[in-house]
Scaffold this motif. Structure first.
Motif, mmCIF file in Angstrom:
data_model
loop_
_atom_site.group_PDB
_atom_site.id
_atom_site.type_symbol
_atom_site.label_atom_id
_atom_site.label_comp_id
_atom_site.label_asym_id
_atom_site.label_seq_id
_atom_site.Cartn_x
_atom_site.Cartn_y
_atom_site.Cartn_z
ATOM 1 N N ARG A 41 0.814 -1.220 0.000
ATOM 2 C CA ARG A 41 0.000 0.000 0.000
ATOM 3 C C ARG A 41 0.845 1.267 0.000
ATOM 4 N NH1 ARG A 41 -2.432 -1.164 6.086
ATOM 5 N NH2 ARG A 41 -0.543 -0.647 7.214
ATOM 6 N N GLU A 42 2.102 1.160 0.394
ATOM 7 C CA GLU A 42 2.975 2.334 0.377
ATOM 8 C C GLU A 42 3.371 2.666 -1.066
ATOM 9 O OE1 GLU A 42 3.918 4.246 2.855
ATOM 10 O OE2 GLU A 42 3.574 3.066 4.668
ATOM 11 N N SER A 43 3.886 3.876 -1.265
ATOM 12 C CA SER A 43 4.279 4.254 -2.628
ATOM 13 C C SER A 43 5.655 3.695 -2.998
ATOM 14 C CB SER A 43 4.257 5.774 -2.798
ATOM 15 O OG SER A 43 5.036 6.375 -1.796
ATOM 16 N N ILE A 48 9.353 -1.324 6.736
ATOM 17 C CA ILE A 48 9.849 -0.465 7.819
ATOM 18 C C ILE A 48 11.322 -0.041 7.620
ATOM 19 C CG2 ILE A 48 10.319 -0.393 10.323
ATOM 20 C CD1 ILE A 48 7.362 -0.190 9.800
ATOM 21 N N ALA A 123 3.848 -5.482 11.633
ATOM 22 C CA ALA A 123 3.307 -5.023 12.908
ATOM 23 C C ALA A 123 3.555 -3.527 13.042
ATOM 24 C CB ALA A 123 3.976 -5.757 14.066
ATOM 25 N N ARG A 124 2.828 -2.905 13.943
ATOM 26 C CA ARG A 124 3.023 -1.475 14.207
ATOM 27 C C ARG A 124 3.028 -1.251 15.709
ATOM 28 N NH1 ARG A 124 -2.127 -0.010 15.612
ATOM 29 N NH2 ARG A 124 -3.566 -1.650 14.994
ATOM 30 N N GLU A 125 3.458 -0.067 16.118
ATOM 31 C CA GLU A 125 3.479 0.245 17.540
ATOM 32 C C GLU A 125 2.115 0.764 17.966
ATOM 33 O OE1 GLU A 125 6.632 2.888 16.535
ATOM 34 O OE2 GLU A 125 7.883 2.075 18.136
ATOM 35 N N THR A 143 4.588 7.862 17.321
ATOM 36 C CA THR A 143 5.178 6.538 17.447
ATOM 37 C C THR A 143 6.513 6.596 16.680
ATOM 38 O OG1 THR A 143 3.880 5.942 15.500
ATOM 39 C CG2 THR A 143 3.045 5.206 17.641
ATOM 40 N N GLY A 145 7.403 4.843 14.162
ATOM 41 C CA GLY A 145 7.090 4.769 12.729
ATOM 42 C C GLY A 145 6.746 6.140 12.171
ATOM 43 N N HIS A 146 5.874 6.850 12.866
ATOM 44 C CA HIS A 146 5.462 8.183 12.442
ATOM 45 C C HIS A 146 6.669 9.125 12.435
ATOM 46 C CE1 HIS A 146 2.348 11.675 13.139
ATOM 47 N NE2 HIS A 146 3.116 11.885 12.101
ATOM 48 N N ASN A 149 9.163 8.208 9.561
ATOM 49 C CA ASN A 149 8.576 8.610 8.289
ATOM 50 C C ASN A 149 8.770 10.107 8.092
ATOM 51 O OD1 ASN A 149 6.926 7.240 6.245
ATOM 52 N ND2 ASN A 149 6.026 6.201 8.000
ATOM 53 N N LEU A 150 8.471 10.845 9.161
ATOM 54 C CA LEU A 150 8.509 12.305 9.113
ATOM 55 C C LEU A 150 9.931 12.797 8.864
ATOM 56 C CD1 LEU A 150 6.634 14.774 9.674
ATOM 57 C CD2 LEU A 150 7.445 14.689 12.025
ATOM 58 N N TRP A 255 4.139 -3.637 20.443
ATOM 59 C CA TRP A 255 3.775 -3.984 19.070
ATOM 60 C C TRP A 255 2.443 -4.707 18.967
ATOM 61 C CZ3 TRP A 255 6.978 -1.875 15.626
ATOM 62 C CH2 TRP A 255 8.253 -1.522 16.068
ATOM 63 N N ASP A 258 -0.432 -6.081 12.284
ATOM 64 C CA ASP A 258 -1.487 -5.578 11.401
ATOM 65 C C ASP A 258 -2.245 -6.793 10.880
ATOM 66 O OD1 ASP A 258 -2.098 -2.951 11.194
ATOM 67 O OD2 ASP A 258 -0.426 -2.445 9.895
ATOM 68 N N ARG B 415 -5.775 6.341 -5.004
ATOM 69 C CA ARG B 415 -4.538 6.424 -4.235
ATOM 70 C C ARG B 415 -4.895 6.580 -2.762
ATOM 71 N NH1 ARG B 415 0.086 7.078 -2.508
ATOM 72 N NH2 ARG B 415 1.181 9.036 -2.112
ATOM 73 N N VAL B 416 -4.840 5.455 -2.044
ATOM 74 C CA VAL B 416 -5.193 5.451 -0.628
ATOM 75 C C VAL B 416 -4.019 6.031 0.165
ATOM 76 C CG1 VAL B 416 -5.876 4.027 1.340
ATOM 77 C CG2 VAL B 416 -6.702 3.458 -0.958
ATOM 78 N N PHE B 419 -4.286 4.421 5.355
ATOM 79 C CA PHE B 419 -4.622 3.014 5.112
ATOM 80 C C PHE B 419 -5.708 2.514 6.056
ATOM 81 C CE2 PHE B 419 0.119 3.151 4.272
ATOM 82 C CZ PHE B 419 -0.041 3.464 2.936
ATOM 83 N N GLY B 457 -1.478 7.465 12.659
ATOM 84 C CA GLY B 457 -0.385 8.173 12.001
ATOM 85 C C GLY B 457 0.927 7.420 11.905
ATOM 86 N N PHE B 458 0.994 6.219 12.459
ATOM 87 C CA PHE B 458 2.238 5.426 12.358
ATOM 88 C C PHE B 458 2.676 5.347 10.893
ATOM 89 C CE2 PHE B 458 4.661 1.529 11.754
ATOM 90 C CZ PHE B 458 5.436 1.400 12.889
ATOM 91 N N PHE B 459 1.711 4.994 10.016
ATOM 92 C CA PHE B 459 2.043 4.845 8.599
ATOM 93 C C PHE B 459 1.852 6.139 7.803
ATOM 94 C CE2 PHE B 459 0.809 0.460 9.844
ATOM 95 C CZ PHE B 459 2.014 -0.166 9.585
ATOM 96 N N GLY B 461 0.995 9.432 8.990
ATOM 97 C CA GLY B 461 1.069 10.750 9.626
ATOM 98 C C GLY B 461 1.924 11.738 8.853
ATOM 99 N N ALA B 462 3.083 11.288 8.401
ATOM 100 C CA ALA B 462 3.981 12.195 7.698
ATOM 101 C C ALA B 462 3.406 12.582 6.339
ATOM 102 C CB ALA B 462 5.354 11.538 7.535
ATOM 103 N N GLN B 478 1.409 12.890 -8.817
ATOM 104 C CA GLN B 478 2.391 11.846 -9.108
ATOM 105 C C GLN B 478 2.015 11.070 -10.355
ATOM 106 O OE1 GLN B 478 2.919 9.314 -5.790
ATOM 107 N NE2 GLN B 478 3.709 10.934 -4.490
#
Lengths: 417, 487
Positions: A41-43, A48, A123-125, A143, A145-146, A149-150, A255, A258, B415-416, B419, B457-459, B461-462, B478
């Motif tokens: 699902r990520e681009s 991780i 998994a996620r936090e 978290t 992860g957030h 990412n940031l 953890w 998902d 484009r999700v 998630f 926001g773990f995935f 948020g940014a 994009q």
């Protein structure tokens, strides 16, 4: 304008392009004529490690020592070189059959009718609400992860003074990220009586970051509207509370897999891991659906997750070849101080668990644990190990301890004397 | 690009030189409904709010239940306006696409005393004009809600109690008000008022606003504003309600609203599905003095967990997705307090406690009547714009990520970005192009559900933060790989 759903028919569909999913794809693709499709699902594929921008990746699976992003790129390149197709921006939204899933992509809705499915969703936090930390809804609470990412992917800004909840491996990873973003970690808290990370990290870490680790401590209140101003922390033993000024709070560890897709399929979960219940061949209880990686053992390091991916290939091929599942099984159950064990099911004739290790999670620090197996009320094996069982990281037990288990003797309890 | 052209939303700047026919203070559900109603006449209307967004007070954090009014106090204005409001909001929701699910409710009696109270509740419902309640036995209670905790003795069914999206309700009413020409003035906290004979000057944190008539729908601040107009009629007590929102995976446990039998202590703790597919547990009821304290408390969360363990232990095995607290405008007055002062050209709309979500549109109708009787000429406008069609945030309707035709027309809906809640880049972009765009992350969350899910926001948020900065355009530009079939 079309309203049709595009249907794809690979041999195997893998959900999740992190270390375990990509490693499964790399192992399966050369052996299957019908194709291996990985959806993420990520681009960008890689999972991780993409945003864990520090070294320590690839040790056990690639025999290398590299950064998270470099490791992620290498996994992607290897899966693609092996012939797998990776589709990013593809969010799996549900099931349309035993081995059929549906996904949303910018190119439209797709239906994937595969012959086998491998779940590798990781998994996620747990975020702040799931930890039930009271107080204000302040900005500046993340978290790991957030945060990563940031900072690493978006080059965003965080604050100047941080408190980190947790003192395990991922917590130090968060501290590294904060340092890179120009934010000082003023305190790390852990509810355990000692830092959970290897002392290899925590001793130099404390000196390097000038960070204090408050043990037996928990955050009891978040203060600041709209921006974070401070947290209230409590000493669990004395009940004493104090306020620590900070503008950034990072909640690490704790953890949860998902597991939404697994639950949507009605797959049985293990109450300990909250991931799918699997056998040593990594089969779930839905025939033809397999699970790998940190959704099974939340969480071990990325290389261990990757080795699961390679391990599942043999089981998937056997299923596609119509081989039957061995009859009979023994259920493995974790007793205190262990919270869970993975895998949870052993069958005669199945492959031994990945890397010849059982993975366990301990709620207590034990320097030289004696692991004890009980079956039918009797002790069937004992083994003293020369590495500690510690909260906050996976405790690995060699599978040789299983040699005296009776395959017809019923449930095996694994504990520590 | 701004598809709405020059909108009448202003977050800063002066309106001096303009004298509005009516200024409505408070852009919550009640204030927005009043402004929308008045803008249906030949009137110039300003809608003011102290905060940077509409619906940023009580209207954003409540239990989101569309009440039949079965348990109101019979004969009160509240009883009548809730009953009318139920019908009006149900119709309005259908026209504008506000998510509603008619789940029905079940009041559960846990003690003999509560069981004995059911016939009186049924009779009270009938006096409120609602005759569809039914008393059911223990077995029927467990047949309807198999996961209920042990010890229920019986219940009362209220088949028309419903769940609704409170955020979309507020936004739809405020959007339609703006489409009808209302000037929305945000970041205007009213600090003092001055009577100039033919008009009132409102001195706000964002400059002066002049109006011939003023309607006070300031919710938690209504008593303070009322005193600025020289009255001393009532006092608002902020009553904090803390709630736990459980993961969507808990939704199969609960398919109707589970209510306690009301006692003198308030309505008690309920369990309710939400239109987003989660399950709510709450609220607490705690009287505060601070009108801004929407934090959660250790005691409140413990209390809810303790209650929840008895009501539905299976629910507590699920993960908590969110915790929040809202402040209800409780008052020392036993009914709604809606009064027009013709001499001062001023209307108080106070004491609208927790039923305002349901009654809002009916309150708007009632206020228009009062203000007309008090001397403001109400000439219906000949041509009114169509009501807005709101983006669907509800699970019961088709959402963009599920809509193959819509994705084919615009890949941004495929484009999700978030998630957990399955919010697409297209929806985020659209909300920034809407008549009342979000002014911050919280506003974006209420308009799209982005970041409201289990990962918080773990995935995403940014990514959502970046979309905030680019007003949703970044993820839509994009280039995507061409579709390629996998054989």
């Amino acid at each position: 304008m079309t309203t049709d759903i595009t249907t794809l028919t690979p041999d195997v569909v893998i959900v999740g392009a992190g270390p375990s999913g990509l490693s499964a794809a790399r192992a399966l693709a050369p052996r299957l004529g019908g194709g291996v499709l990985v959806l993420d699902r990520e681009s960008t594929a890689g999972g991780i490690p993409r945003h864990s921008d520090h070294p320590g990746y690839g040790i056990r699976d690639m025999r290398r020592f590299m950064s998270g992003p470099a490791y992620a790129r290498r996994l992607v390149a290897q899966a693609e070189a092996a012939g797998a197709t990776i589709r990013t921006n593809a969010t799996v939204t549900g099931w349309a059959g035993d081995h059929t899933i549906e996904a949303t992509t910018p190119e439209g809705r797709i239906r994937v009718e595969a012959r086998a499915v491998v779940l590798a969703t990781g998994a996620r936090e747990r975020p702040r609400p799931a930890r039930l930390i009271p107080g204000d809804r302040s900005r500046g609470v993340y978290t790991t992860g957030h945060l990563q990412n940031l900072v690493h992917l978006r080059h965003g800004k965080v604050g100047r003074r941080a408190v980190i909840v947790g003192a395990e491996l991922v917590s130090w990873s968060a501290a590294l990220t904060l340092r890179e973003a120009g934010c000082r970690t003023v305190l790390m808290t852990t509810e355990y009586p000692r830092p959970d990370s290897y002392s290899l990290f925590s001793v130099p870490g404390r000196i390097l970051f000038r960070t204090r680790v408050a043990t037996r401590t928990r955050v009891t209140r978040i203060i600041g509207r709209p921006e974070l101003e401070a947290v209230e922390v409590e000493n669990i033993d004395t009940g004493e509370r104090r306020v620590v000024e900070c503008d950034t709070l990072v909640l690490t560890g704790d953890w949860i897999p998902d597991h939404e897709l697994a639950r949507a399929a009605g797959i049985t979960l293990d109450p300990g891991t909250k991931g799918p219940l699997v056998d040593s061949a990594l089969r779930t209880d839905r025939p033809g659906v397999f699970a790998v990686g940190n959704m099974l053992h939340p969480v071990d390091t990325a290389d261990i997750a990757a080795i699961d991916g390679a391990h599942v290939a043999r089981s998937v091929i056997a299923w596609l070849n119509g081989e039957s599942v061995p009859a009979g099984q023994v259920r493995l159950v974790a007793d205190a101080p262990f919270r869970w064990v993975s895998p949870e099911i052993l069958r005669p004739g199945d492959p031994v668990p990945s890397r010849r290790r059982l993975l366990l999670w301990s709620d207590r620090y034990i320097p030289f644990p004696q692991v004890v197996l009980r079956q039918g009320g009797k002790v069937v094996a004992r083994r003293r190990l020369w590495w500690p069982a510690a909260p906050g990281r996976v405790f690995r037990v060699p599978t040789g301890i299983l040699s005296t288990v009776d395959p017809k003797g019923g449930t095996v309890h694994i504990g520590s004397r | 690009m701004n598809t709405t052209g020059e909108t009448a939303v202003s977050t800063t700047g002066e309106t001096m030189g303009t004298t509005f026919d009516v200024a409505v203070i408070g852009a919550g559900i009640v204030g927005s409904a009043i402004a929308r109603k008045l803008a249906g006449y030949e009137l110039s209307v300003a809608l003011l709010d102290a905060r940077g967004d509409v619906g940023d007070g009580t209207s954003k954090a409540n239990t989101a239940i569309l009440h039949t009014g079965f348990d109101a106090k019979p004969g009160t204005l509240e009883s009548r306006l809730v009953r009318e409001g139920y019908r009006l909001l149900s119709e309005y929701a259908e026209r504008t696409g506000i998510p509603v699910e008619h789940t029905g409710a079940l009041l559960v009696a846990w003690t003999e005393e509560e069981l004995d109270a059911l016939p009186a509740l049924k009779e009270k419902a009938e006096r409120n004009g609602y005759d569809r309640t039914r008393i059911v036995g223990r077995d029927e209670v467990y047949r309807q809600v198999p996961h209920l905790g042990e010890g229920a003795l019986g219940g009362l069914t209220v088949p028309d109690e419903s769940i609704i999206c409170t955020w979309t309700t507020n936004l739809a009413l405020a959007t339609e008000a703006v489409l009808r020409g209302v000037t929305l003035l945000l970041n205007r906290r009213v600090q003092s008022v001055e009577d100039r004979g033919d008009r009132t000057v409102l001195r706000t944190s964002g400059g002066e606003v002049n109006a011939r008539w003023v309607v006070n729908a300031a919710g938690l601040g209504a008593d303070v504003i009322d005193r600025l107009f020289g009255h001393d009629r009532f006092t608002v007590t902020p009553r904090r309600g803390e709630l736990l929102v459980y993961d969507k995976l808990a939704r199969p446990l609960v398919d109707k609203i589970i209510l306690p039998v009301p006692t003198s202590q308030g309505k008690g703790v309920l369990i309710s599905p939400t239109v987003y597919g989660n399950v709510l547990l709450g609220p607490t009821a705690e009287d505060l003095t601070d009108r801004t304290d929407t934090g959660t408390s250790e005691k409140g969360l413990e209390f809810l967990l303790d209650k929840g363990e008895k009501l539905m232990p299976d629910l507590l095995r699920e993960e908590v997705t969110a915790t929040y607290a809202g402040l209800r405008a409780a008052s020392d007055h036993p009914d709604y307090l809606i009064e027009a002062d013709a001499g001062r050209r001023y209307v108080l709309v106070g004491g609208i406690r927790s039923t305002g979500l349901t009654s809002g549109i009916a309150v708007g109708e009632h206020v228009a009547e009062l203000i007309g009787e008090a001397g403001l000429a109400l000439t219906p406008r000949e041509e009114l714009p169509e009501p807005p069609h709101m983006p669907n945030l509800g699970e019961a309707g088709l959402r963009p990520y599920q809509d193959a035709a819509r994705i084919a027309g615009d890949p941004a809906y495929g484009r999700v970005v978030c998630f957990c809640e399955r919010v697409t880049a297209g929806e985020i972009r659209d909300t920034f192009r809407s008549p009342i765009p979000p002014s911050g992350l919280e506003g974006l969350r209420r308009r799209t559900r982005a970041m409201n899910g289990r990962c918080q926001g773990f995935f995403c948020g940014a990514e959502v933060g970046k979309l905030m900065d680019t007003k949703g355009e970044s993820a839509c530009e994009q280039r995507h790989p061409s579709p390629e079939a996998q054989r």
